[in-house]
Design an enzyme around this catalytic site. Structure first.
Site, PDB file in Angstrom:
ATOM      1  N   LYS A  88     -18.236  -5.733   8.531  1.00  0.00           N
ATOM      2  CA  LYS A  88     -16.970  -6.472   8.613  1.00  0.00           C
ATOM      3  C   LYS A  88     -16.141  -5.928   9.773  1.00  0.00           C
ATOM      4  O   LYS A  88     -15.770  -4.751   9.761  1.00  0.00           O
ATOM      5  CB  LYS A  88     -16.209  -6.257   7.298  1.00  0.00           C
ATOM      6  CG  LYS A  88     -15.642  -7.522   6.682  1.00  0.00           C
ATOM      7  CD  LYS A  88     -15.155  -7.260   5.288  1.00  0.00           C
ATOM      8  CE  LYS A  88     -13.655  -7.427   5.173  1.00  0.00           C
ATOM      9  NZ  LYS A  88     -13.183  -7.109   3.816  1.00  0.00           N
ATOM     10  N   HIS A 103       0.843  -1.204   0.000  1.00  0.00           N
ATOM     11  CA  HIS A 103       0.000   0.000   0.000  1.00  0.00           C
ATOM     12  C   HIS A 103       0.879   1.256   0.000  1.00  0.00           C
ATOM     13  O   HIS A 103       0.627   2.200  -0.750  1.00  0.00           O
ATOM     14  CB  HIS A 103      -0.878   0.054   1.267  1.00  0.00           C
ATOM     15  CG  HIS A 103      -1.950  -0.995   1.345  1.00  0.00           C
ATOM     16  ND1 HIS A 103      -2.130  -1.779   2.459  1.00  0.00           N
ATOM     17  CD2 HIS A 103      -2.897  -1.374   0.450  1.00  0.00           C
ATOM     18  CE1 HIS A 103      -3.158  -2.595   2.262  1.00  0.00           C
ATOM     19  NE2 HIS A 103      -3.632  -2.375   1.045  1.00  0.00           N
ATOM     20  N   ARG A 134      -1.453  -5.835  -7.892  1.00  0.00           N
ATOM     21  CA  ARG A 134      -0.347  -6.779  -7.651  1.00  0.00           C
ATOM     22  C   ARG A 134      -0.173  -7.729  -8.826  1.00  0.00           C
ATOM     23  O   ARG A 134       0.904  -8.248  -9.032  1.00  0.00           O
ATOM     24  CB  ARG A 134      -0.634  -7.592  -6.378  1.00  0.00           C
ATOM     25  CG  ARG A 134      -0.420  -6.810  -5.108  1.00  0.00           C
ATOM     26  CD  ARG A 134      -0.980  -7.544  -3.927  1.00  0.00           C
ATOM     27  NE  ARG A 134      -2.423  -7.699  -4.069  1.00  0.00           N
ATOM     28  CZ  ARG A 134      -3.242  -8.063  -3.104  1.00  0.00           C
ATOM     29  NH1 ARG A 134      -2.764  -8.365  -1.921  1.00  0.00           N
ATOM     30  NH2 ARG A 134      -4.538  -8.166  -3.305  1.00  0.00           N
ATOM     31  N   SER A 178      -2.947  -7.714   3.131  1.00  0.00           N
ATOM     32  CA  SER A 178      -3.238  -7.486   4.554  1.00  0.00           C
ATOM     33  C   SER A 178      -3.660  -8.785   5.233  1.00  0.00           C
ATOM     34  O   SER A 178      -3.258  -9.066   6.366  1.00  0.00           O
ATOM     35  CB  SER A 178      -4.358  -6.454   4.710  1.00  0.00           C
ATOM     36  OG  SER A 178      -3.965  -5.219   4.194  1.00  0.00           O
TER      37      SER A 178
END
Ligand code: PNS
Length: 162
Positions: free
Chosen positions: A41, A17, A90, A127
């Site tokens: 969440k 990030h 990515r 993450s």
């Protein structure tokens, strides 16, 4: 002045990030990094904690500010008058999902997304994997900023005394 928005969950922020944020900061006048508030969440870190971790990690980037938003991304984009969204990629797996979101956001509000490929050394970092590695006592020092590594260590159950 080109003001862009870099949205995400950032639970927690990784060096991947940070690489994309630093790249955006070098390309655009002002970068707002915004943590999404998702009431459905519960993450490892609260939104307030993620904001603080991002503030610490981006302290050396004067044209970056940190915020959070609730609800639809395009509503926040309209309120802030952002010229574009910035997302990191990515690899091909990210591209499929990110393209779909980019098209939806363009459809809803006419906002376009600029994709920045992350540095290859961070292409395997996420993450969720970082949290998994940290949870089992693995070394995450090369995957996250130092402040995040310390915060992760603080979340781990104390190791049993022998
Ligand atoms: O870091 P993430 O989890 O990949 O970020 C995804 C995020 C926060 C950018 C996305 O879930 C989002 O924009 N959420 C806000 C709600 C919304 O606008 N959904 C429609 C997206 S097309």
């Amino acid at each position: 002045m080109t003001q862009v928005l870099c949205p995400g969950s950032f639970d927690p922020p990784t060096l991947g990030h940070l690489d994309v944020i630093a790249c955006a900061a070098a390309m655009f006048d002002r970068v707002t990094v915004a943590v999404v508030v998702n009431p459905d969440k519960s993450g490892m870190f609260t939104v307030a904690e993620r904001i603080e971790l991002l503030r610490t990690a981006t302290a050396s980037l004067p044209n970056v500010d940190i915020d959070s938003f609730d609800g639809l991304l395009v509503d926040y984009v309209r309120r802030g008058g952002f010229g574009a969204l910035v997302k990191g990629l990515r690899g091909a797996g990210d591209a499929d999902y990110e393209m779909q979101m980019a098209h939806m956001n363009a459809h809803l509000a006419g906002v376009r997304t600029v994709f920045i490929p992350c540095a290859p050394e961070h292409s395997f970092v996420s993450s969720s994997l970082v949290k998994q590695v940290a949870r089992y006592g693995g070394d995450v020092a090369s995957l996250v900023p130092a402040s995040v590594a310390a915060a992760l260590a603080g979340r781990l159950p104390a190791s049993p005394r022998s």
